[in-house]
Enzyme design. Structure first.
Site, PDB file in Angstrom:
ATOM      1  N   TYR A   5      51.740   7.509  -6.462  1.00  0.00           N
ATOM      2  CA  TYR A   5      52.183   6.351  -7.233  1.00  0.00           C
ATOM      3  C   TYR A   5      51.206   6.123  -8.372  1.00  0.00           C
ATOM      4  O   TYR A   5      49.991   6.123  -8.163  1.00  0.00           O
ATOM      5  CB  TYR A   5      52.245   5.112  -6.341  1.00  0.00           C
ATOM      6  N   ASP A  12      43.979   9.937 -11.515  1.00  0.00           N
ATOM      7  CA  ASP A  12      44.279   8.517 -11.357  1.00  0.00           C
ATOM      8  C   ASP A  12      43.411   7.953 -10.235  1.00  0.00           C
ATOM      9  O   ASP A  12      43.728   8.080  -9.060  1.00  0.00           O
ATOM     10  CB  ASP A  12      45.773   8.329 -11.047  1.00  0.00           C
ATOM     11  N   LYS A  47      42.098  -1.866 -10.100  1.00  0.00           N
ATOM     12  CA  LYS A  47      41.756  -2.467  -8.799  1.00  0.00           C
ATOM     13  C   LYS A  47      40.287  -2.931  -8.703  1.00  0.00           C
ATOM     14  O   LYS A  47      39.962  -3.965  -9.261  1.00  0.00           O
ATOM     15  CB  LYS A  47      42.175  -1.517  -7.685  1.00  0.00           C
TER      16      LYS A  47
END
Ligand code: PLP
Length: 429
Positions: A144, A238, A266
């Site tokens: 994702y 990522d 995050k």
């Protein structure tokens, strides 16, 4: 445990919010029941609106690595608040956070801050295309990378949980340049390169966390990097989830791999909306105002978020909790396996640093297809028994559980007792 107030708020929420949530992963679609409303958090615990207390293994899906309301982070936020919230002009702290990021990631000379992981990734794709002059990208099934159009194919996380193949509303044109490969399968990447000569980049989660935790096998990542570069394409790593979480310098430091472009998010915002992408000078100089790749943001580099990020990363640098994370994950793995064995429940546990989760299956999980063989009904039973015993987990078989630096031995003991009950419940279902 009673959830009366959560249920009341859920009913109210349904009226003006979509499904009463602002992100579909927060809905309890795959575990049944209604989502809980959280009132507050402190340290390793959160309290819901019915005053039920939980040990928190969601941690806002990763950002709250220091636990809730860390003193130093809170002080930094308060100090920043007194100076104003946002100016539409540069502030000193943006340089300070950039310095920390560049020092932690040797592959990053310059960084651009944005407001979310999604934004970091979609900008990184644009940058890879600008730099290479090519259009196509390869992503891996089950990874994702946020909800931008081009990447909403074969994505994990909420899409896996809801069993959606992709998303409606994504025009064919937006995904026609997206090719899909299998995680841990270099051959599946090579096949695309043999067929297409206009591949700009391959994007990957270095340690996958959005199909549940799935580890890169052997030299997969190193070989991938070498191969991709040999084809004059870029590797976008990522690290929105793994950056500063698997190691201070992310999965790149931990696994000894290098990225051409790195995406972050995050943890670097310490609980506030921040994302970032960075690369060596040659690549970053393509970005406006130095170059012709446009990317902008009204609130990018927001002073409050920068302050929270600096305080969080400074604390992580000082504490160096990564060895402890490994040990705690090992302990949790042993507990999960022992309790599963006790009640004769088949599970596989994958963990890497501070990300861990059990899959309800008896086969090793190395890619998305294998992850999807897990018994999500068993997970649902397990999940609710854990909730009822004061353990807050992501409401999906396909999400990682996160560890924080403030998780105590007492918390682990309590988790162990809950796991015992939850495995028993699974066995008796
Ligand atoms: C969470 C995540 C994203 C998206 O970040 P948002 O802040 O939710 O937009 C992208 N990539 C990875 C690997 C993630 O875990």
């Amino acid at each position: 445990m009673k959830f009366k107030n959560s249920e009341k708020l859920y009913q109210q929420g349904l009226e003006h919010l979509v499904g009463a949530v602002n992100s579909p992963v927060r809905a309890f679609a795959s575990v049944g029941g209604n989502p809980l409303f959280i009132k507050k958090g402190k340290g390793s615990k959160i309290i819901d609106v019915d005053n039920n207390k939980y040990i928190d293994y969601v941690l806002s899906y990763g950002p709250m690595i220091l636990g809730h309301r860390n003193k130093n982070v809170e002080k930094a936020i308060q100090k920043a608040l007194r100076n104003g919230y946002t100016f539409g002009a540069s502030t000193k702290n943006e340089i300070k956070l950039a310095k920390i990021v560049c020092a932690a990631f040797p592959t990053i000379d310059k960084v651009r801050f944005v407001n979310s992981g999604t934004e970091a990734v979609l900008s990184a794709l644009r940058l890879a295309r600008a730099f290479t002059g090519k259009d196509k990208i390869i992503k891996f099934s089950g990874c994702y990378h946020g909800h931008s159009d081009a990447l909403l194919v074969a994505a994990g996380s909420g899409l896996a949980t809801l069993s959606l193949p992709g998303s409606k509303g994504v025009p064919e044109g937006a995904v026609k340049n997206t090719l899909i490969a299998n995680y841990n399968d270099l051959e599946s990447v090579k096949k695309h390169f043999e067929k297409h000569d206009d591949i700009a980049a391959v994007i990957i989660e270095p340690i996958a966390g959005n199909m549940g935790v799935v580890l890169p096998q052997g030299n997969f990542l190193k070989e991938l990097k070498a191969y991709v570069n040999s084809k004059n394409a870029l590797l976008i790593v990522d690290e929105v989830m793994t950056g500063f979480r698997s190691k201070f310098g992310g999965a790149q430091e931990l696994l000894g791999i290098t990225a051409d472009i790195t995406c972050l998010g995050k943890v670097i915002g310490g609980g506030f909306p921040v994302g970032a992408y960075g690369a060596r000078n040659e690549i970053m100089e393509m970005v406006a105002p130095l170059g012709d790749m446009y990317q902008a943001g009204t609130l990018s580099g927001n002073p409050i978020a920068m302050a929270a990020g600096i305080a969080t990363l400074t604390a992580l640098k000082k504490q160096d909790p990564y060895e402890q994370f490994n040990e705690t994950a090992n302990v949790l793995e042993r507990i999960l396996l022992a309790k599963a064995k006790k009640y004769n429940v088949a599970i596989e546990v994958n963990h890497f640093g501070s990300m861990i989760n059990p899959f309800f299956t008896d086969k090793a999980i190395t890619n998305f297809q294998e992850a999807q063989q897990s018994d999500t009904k068993k997970f649902a039973i397990f999940f609710w028994e854990m909730i009822n015993n004061g353990i807050f987990l992501p409401p999906s078989q396909f999400e990682a559980w996160f560890l924080s630096t403030v998780l105590s031995e007492k918390d682990i003991d309590k988790t162990e007792k809950a796991i015992d009950k939850a495995m028993k419940a699974v066995a008796n279902m």
